[in-house]
Each structure stands twice: as C-alpha cells, then as structure tokens.
Design a protein around this motif. Structure first.
Motif, PDB file in Angstrom:
ATOM      1  N   VAL A 100      -2.572   1.278 -13.455  1.00 23.96           N
ATOM      2  CA  VAL A 100      -3.594   0.328 -13.892  1.00 23.96           C
ATOM      3  C   VAL A 100      -3.092  -1.109 -13.864  1.00 23.96           C
ATOM      4  O   VAL A 100      -3.846  -2.032 -14.180  1.00 23.96           O
ATOM      5  CB  VAL A 100      -4.093   0.666 -15.319  1.00 23.96           C
ATOM      6  CG1 VAL A 100      -4.590   2.092 -15.387  1.00 23.96           C
ATOM      7  CG2 VAL A 100      -3.019   0.425 -16.373  1.00 23.96           C
TER       8      VAL A 100
ATOM      9  N   ARG B 106      -9.683   0.513 -16.408  1.00 22.12           N
ATOM     10  CA  ARG B 106      -8.709   1.446 -16.964  1.00 22.12           C
ATOM     11  C   ARG B 106      -7.534   0.728 -17.618  1.00 22.12           C
ATOM     12  O   ARG B 106      -6.877   1.276 -18.522  1.00 22.12           O
ATOM     13  CB  ARG B 106      -8.204   2.398 -15.870  1.00 22.12           C
ATOM     14  CG  ARG B 106      -9.272   3.393 -15.411  1.00 22.12           C
ATOM     15  CD  ARG B 106      -8.739   4.404 -14.406  1.00 22.12           C
ATOM     16  NE  ARG B 106      -8.313   3.785 -13.165  1.00 22.12           N
ATOM     17  CZ  ARG B 106      -7.075   3.750 -12.720  1.00 22.12           C
ATOM     18  NH1 ARG B 106      -6.090   4.314 -13.430  1.00 22.12           N
ATOM     19  NH2 ARG B 106      -6.775   3.175 -11.572  1.00 22.12           N
TER      20      ARG B 106
ATOM     21  N   ASP C 150      -8.164   0.621 -21.161  1.00 16.81           N
ATOM     22  CA  ASP C 150      -7.979   1.936 -21.776  1.00 16.81           C
ATOM     23  C   ASP C 150      -6.513   2.156 -22.143  1.00 16.81           C
ATOM     24  O   ASP C 150      -6.182   2.610 -23.246  1.00 16.81           O
ATOM     25  CB  ASP C 150      -8.433   3.049 -20.822  1.00 16.81           C
ATOM     26  CG  ASP C 150      -9.927   3.028 -20.545  1.00 16.81           C
ATOM     27  OD1 ASP C 150     -10.676   2.557 -21.413  1.00 16.81           O
ATOM     28  OD2 ASP C 150     -10.333   3.476 -19.449  1.00 16.81           O
TER      29      ASP C 150
END
Length: 233
Positions: free
Chosen positions: A222, A104, A107
C-alpha cells in the motif's frame, strides 16, 4: 513448518511465472530491475489529468471506511495533491492501481497507528512509544546516502535486528511503515523507484521469517513506492 527450501524449486517457480509474460513485459521488468527503464516526462497536463481521474476512481471504491474517517478528520491532508501524486508516480499513472493502494493505505495506517493518525502525517514524537523508539534506533531500516547510477534511492533492512529484538509485532510494523514512508518521500524516489538491500548475515536457519516478511509485504503493497529490485544478502 519445514524451512528447508529447494533452490531449484524456487528457480522453477520463477521461470514458470516469467513464461506467463509477453516478451515486451519481460523486457520491461528486466529494464526496471537494472535501472535502464525510461522515465516518462511529467507535464502539468498529465498531473492535472491524473489527479482528476484518481479522484473519480477513489469515488468508485465502495468500501473505504478508513479513508472516509481520514477525510472527516482532514480534507486538506487526504485531498492533498502532493500526497496523491506520490501514489500516481509509484504506479506510473495506473489510475486503478493508484486508487486501490491509496484507499488501502488508510486501512493499514488505521490498523498500525490507530484512528487518531488517519488525517495527518505519522511522526516519531506522536506515534512511537518508548519501545517503538528503542527498536527504531537500532537501525532496522536505513536510507543510504546518495543513490545508484540510475538515481534510485537505496534502502537497507536488517531483519536480524528485528528477530533479535523482543519488540512486539506492532512495534515492528510501525518501524517498517515509517521507514518505507520516509524512503518514498522525495520526488526522485517516487519517479525512479527504490532498490532494497536486506542483510540477513547471522540469521539462525531455524528462524521462521515468514510472519515478519508477510507483514512487511502487506505494508509495502500500500506504500507509494516502487521497489525496482531487491538484493538479499
């Protein structure tokens, strides 16, 4: 939105969540908050095993487009033991948690900085424009010299600066991301964790902080960092 929060309601929610935990879990949380938790020794065998299991767990994640883009740009960066160790340490070698955060992470990095940033470190010279740098220089995030008695890095944040500045939310997210990333760079921070201080003196009570806090929490989720405690002033 109604910003009149009841302090007693907040305590009630906290008590309810704590009551869901076992005695051992509560003791562990309080020890971590106060910096008296035990830090396990990190042997070469633990590191090697952790990295191997982390790779296996990452491979099990089905949807990871940003991660794969980063891997295509630079295997050396994405598969770096140094980078992956940051996530293992932050999650105390919880392999599933570390793998989820690692995937993540790319991302969020893609969303904030774009595709060109995925296979390398974020730098001020390459990834911050003039508006970003103007906000950064205002000292929204500052790593304080030294550490607390438990060896934890102390990072201060100044949401009043973010609120008073007319910078875009994207600039604010860049500054939050970079500040937290730098704060988690040292091995000591990765092993011992961090303590956060937020100074909101002078904040207008009518200011809805929630959009900014949601974005900051999103980025923190994250990051390879363990925020042991947070003091809100």
């Amino acid at each position: 939105a109604d910003m009149d929060y009841d302090q007693e309601d907040a305590y009630a929610v906290l008590a309810k969540e704590l009551n869901k935990l076992s005695v051992a879990e509560r003791e562990s949380i309080f020890a971590e908050i106060h910096g008296v938790q035990e830090i396990s020794e990190e042997s070469p065998e633990l590191i090697a095993s952790g990295l191997l299991e982390l790779e296996k767990e990452i491979n099990l994640v089905k949807h990871k487009p940003a991660y794969l883009m980063a891997l295509a740009q630079s295997k050396d960066y994405v598969q770096s033991s140094q980078l992956r160790l940051r996530f293992l340490r932050a999650h105390r070698y919880d392999i599933k948690g570390a793998a989820s955060a690692f995937v993540r992470f790319f991302d969020v990095k893609l969303e904030i900085f774009g595709a060109d940033s995925l296979g390398r470190e974020i730098t001020l010279s390459e990834d911050f424009d003039d508006d970003d740098m103007a906000l950064f220089r205002r000292g929204v995030y500052q790593i304080l010299p030294g550490s607390d008695n438990s060896g934890r890095t102390i990072i201060s944040s100044w949401p009043t600066v973010l609120h008073a500045n007319c910078s875009s939310m994207k600039s604010k997210m860049k500054v939050v991301f970079y500040g937290l990333w730098v704060a988690s760079e040292s091995e000591q921070s990765q092993k011992c964790g961090l303590v956060g201080l937020s100074f909101s003196v002078g904040v207008n009570s009518g200011w809805d902080r929630r959009p900014l806090f949601r974005q900051a929490s999103y980025i923190m989720s994250v990051m390879p960092m363990r925020l042991n405690s947070f003091h809100y002033c």
